[in-house]
Design a protein around this motif. Sequence first.
Motif, PDB file in Angstrom:
ATOM      1  N   ASN A  82      -3.344  76.469  40.100  1.00 27.84           N
ATOM      2  CA  ASN A  82      -2.352  77.163  38.701  1.00 27.84           C
ATOM      3  C   ASN A  82      -2.663  76.356  37.472  1.00 27.84           C
ATOM      4  O   ASN A  82      -2.623  76.365  36.563  1.00 27.84           O
ATOM      5  CB  ASN A  82      -1.409  76.774  38.959  1.00 27.84           C
ATOM      6  N   GLY A  83      -3.420  74.988  37.419  1.00 27.94           N
ATOM      7  CA  GLY A  83      -4.119  73.975  36.330  1.00 27.94           C
ATOM      8  C   GLY A  83      -2.357  73.298  35.494  1.00 27.94           C
ATOM      9  O   GLY A  83      -2.312  73.420  34.579  1.00 27.94           O
ATOM     10  N   ARG A  84      -1.517  73.463  36.788  1.00 31.03           N
ATOM     11  CA  ARG A  84      -0.201  72.935  35.815  1.00 31.03           C
ATOM     12  C   ARG A  84       0.244  71.380  36.841  1.00 31.03           C
ATOM     13  O   ARG A  84      -0.203  71.542  37.514  1.00 31.03           O
ATOM     14  CB  ARG A  84       1.301  74.012  35.963  1.00 31.03           C
ATOM     15  N   ILE A  85       1.189  71.026  35.324  1.00 32.47           N
ATOM     16  CA  ILE A  85       1.751  69.751  36.162  1.00 32.47           C
ATOM     17  C   ILE A  85       3.173  69.663  36.757  1.00 32.47           C
ATOM     18  O   ILE A  85       3.340  70.742  36.417  1.00 32.47           O
ATOM     19  CB  ILE A  85       1.894  68.556  35.061  1.00 32.47           C
ATOM     20  N   ALA A  86       3.491  69.716  38.128  1.00 29.64           N
ATOM     21  CA  ALA A  86       4.922  69.771  38.297  1.00 29.64           C
ATOM     22  C   ALA A  86       5.854  68.922  37.687  1.00 29.64           C
ATOM     23  O   ALA A  86       6.161  68.026  38.309  1.00 29.64           O
ATOM     24  CB  ALA A  86       4.434  69.202  40.091  1.00 29.64           C
ATOM     25  N   GLY A  87       6.470  69.159  36.516  1.00 31.90           N
ATOM     26  CA  GLY A  87       7.090  68.640  36.434  1.00 31.90           C
ATOM     27  C   GLY A  87       8.469  69.444  35.894  1.00 31.90           C
ATOM     28  O   GLY A  87       7.860  70.372  35.794  1.00 31.90           O
ATOM     29  N   ILE A  88       9.944  68.807  36.383  1.00 29.42           N
ATOM     30  CA  ILE A  88      10.372  70.121  36.360  1.00 29.42           C
ATOM     31  C   ILE A  88      10.619  70.693  35.288  1.00 29.42           C
ATOM     32  O   ILE A  88      11.058  71.899  34.786  1.00 29.42           O
ATOM     33  CB  ILE A  88      11.976  69.348  37.611  1.00 29.42           C
ATOM     34  N   SER A  89      11.182  69.681  34.365  1.00 31.01           N
ATOM     35  CA  SER A  89      11.346  69.526  33.003  1.00 31.01           C
ATOM     36  C   SER A  89      10.995  70.556  32.457  1.00 31.01           C
ATOM     37  O   SER A  89      10.973  71.422  31.418  1.00 31.01           O
ATOM     38  CB  SER A  89      12.648  68.796  32.091  1.00 31.01           C
ATOM     39  N   GLY A  90       9.663  70.874  32.433  1.00 31.22           N
ATOM     40  CA  GLY A  90       9.027  71.629  32.120  1.00 31.22           C
ATOM     41  C   GLY A  90       8.830  72.613  32.687  1.00 31.22           C
ATOM     42  O   GLY A  90       8.676  73.558  31.554  1.00 31.22           O
ATOM     43  N   ILE A  91       8.882  73.072  33.915  1.00 32.72           N
ATOM     44  CA  ILE A  91       9.400  74.368  34.894  1.00 32.72           C
ATOM     45  C   ILE A  91      10.375  75.009  34.345  1.00 32.72           C
ATOM     46  O   ILE A  91      10.008  76.066  33.816  1.00 32.72           O
ATOM     47  CB  ILE A  91       8.885  74.039  35.810  1.00 32.72           C
ATOM     48  N   VAL A  92      11.092  74.367  34.299  1.00 36.41           N
ATOM     49  CA  VAL A  92      12.825  75.398  33.946  1.00 36.41           C
ATOM     50  C   VAL A  92      12.690  75.080  32.191  1.00 36.41           C
ATOM     51  O   VAL A  92      12.795  76.549  32.103  1.00 36.41           O
ATOM     52  CB  VAL A  92      13.707  73.766  34.107  1.00 36.41           C
ATOM     53  N   GLY A  93      12.116  74.701  31.536  1.00 30.05           N
ATOM     54  CA  GLY A  93      11.454  74.855  29.943  1.00 30.05           C
ATOM     55  C   GLY A  93      11.180  75.993  29.983  1.00 30.05           C
ATOM     56  O   GLY A  93      11.647  77.008  28.419  1.00 30.05           O
ATOM     57  N   GLY A  94      10.148  76.489  31.317  1.00 29.67           N
ATOM     58  CA  GLY A  94       9.244  77.631  30.774  1.00 29.67           C
ATOM     59  C   GLY A  94      10.000  78.552  31.251  1.00 29.67           C
ATOM     60  O   GLY A  94       9.759  80.335  30.989  1.00 29.67           O
ATOM     61  N   VAL A  95      10.861  78.677  32.137  1.00 26.17           N
ATOM     62  CA  VAL A  95      11.995  79.693  32.333  1.00 26.17           C
ATOM     63  C   VAL A  95      12.730  79.873  31.218  1.00 26.17           C
ATOM     64  O   VAL A  95      12.746  81.111  31.080  1.00 26.17           O
ATOM     65  CB  VAL A  95      11.945  79.517  34.084  1.00 26.17           C
ATOM     66  N   LEU A  96      13.403  78.854  30.173  1.00 26.44           N
ATOM     67  CA  LEU A  96      14.246  79.723  29.488  1.00 26.44           C
ATOM     68  C   LEU A  96      13.371  79.976  28.725  1.00 26.44           C
ATOM     69  O   LEU A  96      14.570  80.779  27.682  1.00 26.44           O
ATOM     70  CB  LEU A  96      14.850  78.175  29.037  1.00 26.44           C
ATOM     71  N   ARG A  97      11.595  79.715  27.845  1.00 30.55           N
ATOM     72  CA  ARG A  97      11.171  80.681  27.440  1.00 30.55           C
ATOM     73  C   ARG A  97       9.905  80.712  27.253  1.00 30.55           C
ATOM     74  O   ARG A  97       9.440  80.309  27.773  1.00 30.55           O
ATOM     75  CB  ARG A  97      11.132  78.947  25.958  1.00 30.55           C
ATOM     76  N   PRO A  98      10.347  82.033  28.261  1.00 29.79           N
ATOM     77  CA  PRO A  98       9.105  82.068  28.941  1.00 29.79           C
ATOM     78  C   PRO A  98       7.848  82.975  28.659  1.00 29.79           C
ATOM     79  O   PRO A  98       8.612  83.677  26.910  1.00 29.79           O
ATOM     80  CB  PRO A  98       9.339  84.035  29.465  1.00 29.79           C
ATOM     81  N   ARG A  99       6.746  82.651  28.595  1.00 32.23           N
ATOM     82  CA  ARG A  99       5.972  83.673  27.569  1.00 32.23           C
ATOM     83  C   ARG A  99       4.977  84.813  29.396  1.00 32.23           C
ATOM     84  O   ARG A  99       5.176  84.495  29.856  1.00 32.23           O
ATOM     85  CB  ARG A  99       4.274  82.770  27.421  1.00 32.23           C
ATOM     86  N   GLN A 100       4.057  85.235  28.447  1.00 33.69           N
ATOM     87  CA  GLN A 100       4.363  86.109  28.843  1.00 33.69           C
ATOM     88  C   GLN A 100       2.989  86.246  30.122  1.00 33.69           C
ATOM     89  O   GLN A 100       2.310  84.862  29.852  1.00 33.69           O
ATOM     90  CB  GLN A 100       2.995  87.505  27.945  1.00 33.69           C
ATOM     91  N   GLY A 101       2.804  86.722  31.201  1.00 38.68           N
ATOM     92  CA  GLY A 101       2.649  86.128  32.636  1.00 38.68           C
ATOM     93  C   GLY A 101       2.560  84.467  32.815  1.00 38.68           C
ATOM     94  O   GLY A 101       2.122  84.263  34.555  1.00 38.68           O
ATOM     95  N   ASP A 102       3.861  84.189  32.295  1.00 37.59           N
ATOM     96  CA  ASP A 102       3.584  82.593  32.746  1.00 37.59           C
ATOM     97  C   ASP A 102       5.119  82.799  33.567  1.00 37.59           C
ATOM     98  O   ASP A 102       5.483  81.203  34.358  1.00 37.59           O
ATOM     99  CB  ASP A 102       3.927  81.558  31.714  1.00 37.59           C
ATOM    100  N   LEU A 103       6.282  83.318  33.422  1.00 34.91           N
ATOM    101  CA  LEU A 103       6.480  83.299  34.479  1.00 34.91           C
ATOM    102  C   LEU A 103       7.404  83.262  36.191  1.00 34.91           C
ATOM    103  O   LEU A 103       7.961  82.255  37.017  1.00 34.91           O
ATOM    104  CB  LEU A 103       7.937  84.619  34.137  1.00 34.91           C
ATOM    105  N   GLY A 104       6.231  84.203  36.960  1.00 33.10           N
ATOM    106  CA  GLY A 104       6.114  83.832  38.079  1.00 33.10           C
ATOM    107  C   GLY A 104       7.086  82.782  38.960  1.00 33.10           C
ATOM    108  O   GLY A 104       6.689  82.668  40.021  1.00 33.10           O
ATOM    109  N   TRP A 105       5.162  82.405  39.197  1.00 32.57           N
ATOM    110  CA  TRP A 105       5.119  81.179  38.931  1.00 32.57           C
ATOM    111  C   TRP A 105       6.430  79.951  39.040  1.00 32.57           C
ATOM    112  O   TRP A 105       7.004  78.775  40.074  1.00 32.57           O
ATOM    113  CB  TRP A 105       3.782  79.814  39.143  1.00 32.57           C
ATOM    114  N   ARG A 106       6.810  80.073  37.858  1.00 30.98           N
ATOM    115  CA  ARG A 106       7.761  79.265  37.393  1.00 30.98           C
ATOM    116  C   ARG A 106       9.633  79.455  38.686  1.00 30.98           C
ATOM    117  O   ARG A 106       9.298  78.565  39.168  1.00 30.98           O
ATOM    118  CB  ARG A 106       7.914  78.679  35.758  1.00 30.98           C
ATOM    119  N   ILE A 107       9.583  80.155  38.742  1.00 31.25           N
ATOM    120  CA  ILE A 107      10.544  81.231  39.091  1.00 31.25           C
ATOM    121  C   ILE A 107      10.838  80.457  41.128  1.00 31.25           C
ATOM    122  O   ILE A 107      11.664  79.784  41.644  1.00 31.25           O
ATOM    123  CB  ILE A 107      11.136  82.340  39.281  1.00 31.25           C
TER     124      ILE A 107
END
Length: 142
Positions: free
Chosen positions: A31-56
């Motif tokens: 996925n090219g993403r870092i497994a930082g929990i704060s960033g993952i949760v932050g992305g759920v709270l401020r979702p971008r198009q097509g970026d929510l599924g993997w975070r959840i």
Amino acid sequence: MHIDWQHFTPWVSLAGGMLIGLAAAMLILFNGRIAGISGIVGGVLRPRQGDLGWRIAFLAGLIATPLLWQWWHSLPPVQIDAGTPALVVAGLLVGVGVRYGAGCTSGHGVCGLSRLSPRSLAATVAFMAAGFLTVYLLRHVC
């Protein structure tokens, strides 16, 4: 210092660490993403198009794993030796530290150190030093 040898679980701890490393490696490779929990949760709270599924899915895995583990072994008892005000202050301080340090212990400590990031090394040293100092002050000075 006392080691509770009856509850000392080096093999289970090793397996857990290996699973954390495997999950972090798979997330960055696929996925090219870092497994930082704060960033993952932050992305759920401020979702971008097509970026929510993997975070959840990642967060659901974090929640589901201990529930699945209970089928084979009992979870250790949770004992919190602090009151609600102390926990609220601690949570706010962690949140400030995450923002100030541009990431959390999982992002810097697990993923950043494995990528040999100097910034993550500095952040992890700062996290650990602050933790050591806090425990020393609370247990031996105050």
